[in-house]
Design an enzyme around this catalytic site. Structure first.
Site, PDB file in Angstrom:
ATOM      1  CE  LYS A   1      -4.970  11.691  -9.543  1.00 33.47           C
ATOM      2  NZ  LYS A   1      -3.933  10.638  -9.390  1.00 33.47           N
TER       3      LYS A   1
ATOM      4  CE1 TYR B   1      -9.424   9.916  -9.765  1.00 31.84           C
ATOM      5  CE2 TYR B   1     -10.618  11.214 -11.392  1.00 31.84           C
ATOM      6  CZ  TYR B   1      -9.505  10.484 -11.030  1.00 31.84           C
ATOM      7  OH  TYR B   1      -8.457  10.324 -11.909  1.00 31.84           O
TER       8      TYR B   1
ATOM      9  CB  THR C   1      -7.259  13.373 -13.734  1.00 31.18           C
ATOM     10  OG1 THR C   1      -8.442  13.628 -14.476  1.00 31.18           O
ATOM     11  CG2 THR C   1      -7.506  13.812 -12.297  1.00 31.18           C
ATOM     12  CG  ASP C   2      -9.138  15.942 -18.174  1.00 24.51           C
ATOM     13  OD1 ASP C   2      -9.539  15.114 -17.335  1.00 24.51           O
ATOM     14  OD2 ASP C   2      -9.539  15.954 -19.357  1.00 24.51           O
ATOM     15  CD  GLU C   3     -12.379  13.020 -14.226  1.00 28.92           C
ATOM     16  OE1 GLU C   3     -13.163  13.063 -13.272  1.00 28.92           O
ATOM     17  OE2 GLU C   3     -12.244  12.020 -14.955  1.00 28.92           O
TER      18      GLU C   3
ATOM     19  CG  ASP D   1      -1.987   0.965   1.257  1.00 29.50           C
ATOM     20  OD1 ASP D   1      -1.773   2.101   0.794  1.00 29.50           O
ATOM     21  OD2 ASP D   1      -3.080   0.611   1.718  1.00 29.50           O
TER      22      ASP D   1
ATOM     23  CG  HIS E   1     -22.239  13.586 -15.494  1.00 29.66           C
ATOM     24  ND1 HIS E   1     -23.009  12.724 -16.227  1.00 29.66           N
ATOM     25  CD2 HIS E   1     -20.971  13.415 -15.940  1.00 29.66           C
ATOM     26  CE1 HIS E   1     -22.243  12.060 -17.076  1.00 29.66           C
ATOM     27  NE2 HIS E   1     -21.005  12.478 -16.915  1.00 29.66           N
TER      28      HIS E   1
END
Ligand code: NAD
Ligand code: TYD
Length: 367
Positions: A165, A161, A135-137, A61, A309
């Site tokens: 990140k 999420y 990530t681009d998110e 982990d 969303h």
């Protein structure tokens, strides 16, 4: 000179593709994969490299700082490429704790270990690298008319999420500015390709068509994602490791925006054509609509939208293009065909994931 890489999350979708890419291109380098083998990790994705003398797998982990320190010290790691994460937005909505634990606490544990071994203990104060895969998110959502995300777009994560990140990106940045850790970060758009866990849109649609299951479209299906073939992501990380400026972030993408419903319809069409041109497919997948000359699009089912969303993601890759010479090698046409063919040719991989037999095997191996 040969390098020693520690690849976290190397049994996941992008990590496994990266390990294949790396060992093929740099066979003299040593690659140590550290992966907890959560539901998303799959040792079968690394079968092709398991006998390479330069490859080592460790189940563990990233939150276990003592283990990371041991690996960095004993293997003489100079390059850490950090993929390990909880990565599925839907799971982050129903169970955010694991995302905070792995993506935030786990990334911090890696940073602490890297600082301790490379800087404080002086194992490699000059030539180390901590590359963080993000990530681009983290940039939030775009309207149809907004310009694509650049490296200077303000962070505005909307899901647990993407928020986790974003937090990890900030920690990586802080370890560079405060302690001088040599870091780089990449923020990439949606990936697709082989070894993609069949809970994500593209592999879910492919495998559901083959098993004659509904193709769930969230909301109106007009949400836009910017899709990149996974090996092109690995190539981007390679370029950042080679030419990237320490402390910088790079957006990786291929300017390939698709509305979800259009991508699902395209996959249906390609699959129907594949069945029409290869009669053996109907024998292998007799339940598929396409096996009986039907239209796979009849499986499309609109379902309740994902809460919060994000409407549109799009990456502006100008910085990686101009500063690193980055260009994707794959077009969407070639990449999606390769992906479809991979799932058709590797039913064993995804059927074992879906029916639980892979999980049983892992429990027997590792307890
Ligand atoms: P994935 O879910 O397929 O794989 C994640 C891997 O990390 C799995 O092998 C899992 O076992 C391992 N892992 C999870 N928790 C761990 C822990 N605590 N310790 C050690 N290992 C652990 O994810 P992916 O799609 O391959 O994404 C990899 C990275 O790329 C992630 O950081 C993700 O945020 C980022 N990313 C993904 C995409 C995408 O489209 N999939 C796009 C941009 C960035
Ligand atoms: P996903 O593959 O989960 O990636 P992300 O949420 O990280 O972009 O989903 C891609 C898009 O597809 C996203 O807009 C949600 C949508 N989607 C569906 O419409 N149906 C599905 O069954 C899934 C899994 C996703």
């Amino acid at each position: 000179m040969a390098r020693v890489l520690l690849v976290t999350g190397g049994a996941g979708f992008i990590g496994a593709n990266f390990v294949h890419y790396w060992l093929a291109k740099y066979p003299e380098d040593n690659v140590v994969v550290l992966d907890a083998l959560t539901y998303a990790g799959n040792l079968a994705s690394l079968d092709a490299v398991k006998d390479a003398a330069t490859y080592t797998f460790v189940r563990g982990d990233i939150c276990d700082q003592a283990l990371i320190e041991k690996l960095l010290r004993e293997h003489g790691v100079d390059t850490l490429v950090h993929f390990a994460a909880e990565s599925h937005v839907d799971r982050s909505i129903t169970g955010p704790d694991a995302f905070i634990e792995t993506n935030v606490i786990g990334t911090h544990s890696l940073l602490k270990a890297a600082k301790k071994i490379w800087l404080d203990e002086g194992q490699n104060p000059e030539n180390h690298r901590f590359h963080h895969v993000s990530t681009d998110e983290v940039y939030g959502t775009l309207t149809a008319d907004d310009p694509a995300f650049s490296e200077t777009t303000a962070y505005a994560p909307n899901s647990p999420y993407s928020a986790s990140k974003a937090a990890s990106d900030h920690l990586v940045r802080a370890y560079h500015h405060t302690y001088g850790l040599k870091v780089t970060t990449s923020n990439c758009s949606n990936n697709y390709g082989p070894f993609h866990f069949p809970e994500k849109l593209i592999p879910l649609v492919i495998t559901n068509i083959l098993h004659n299951k509904a193709l769930p479209i969230y909301g109106d299906g007009q949400q836009v994602r910017d899709w990149l073939y996974v090996v092109d992501h690995a190539r981007g990380i390679d370029l950042i490791l080679e030419k990237g400026v320490i402390g910088e972030t790079y957006n990786i993408g291929g300017i390939n925006e698709w509305a979800n419903i259009d991508i699902v319809k395209l996959i249906c069409e390609l699959m129907d054509k594949a069945f029409a041109s290869d009669p053996a497919l109907a024998q292998r997948f007799p339940a598929a609509v396409a096996a009986n000359a039907g239209d796979s699009q009849s499986l499309i089912t609109y379902v309740k939208d994902r809460p919060g969303h994000d409407r549109r993601y799009a990456i502006d890759p100008a910085k990686a293009n101009s500063e690193l010479g980055y260009q994707p090698a794959e077009t969407f046409e070639t990449g999606i065909r390769k992906t479809l063919n991979w799932y058709i040719d590797n039913t064993d991989w995804w059927e074992k994931v879906m029916d639980g037999s892979y999980r049983n095997w892992i429990e027997k191996q590792y307890g």
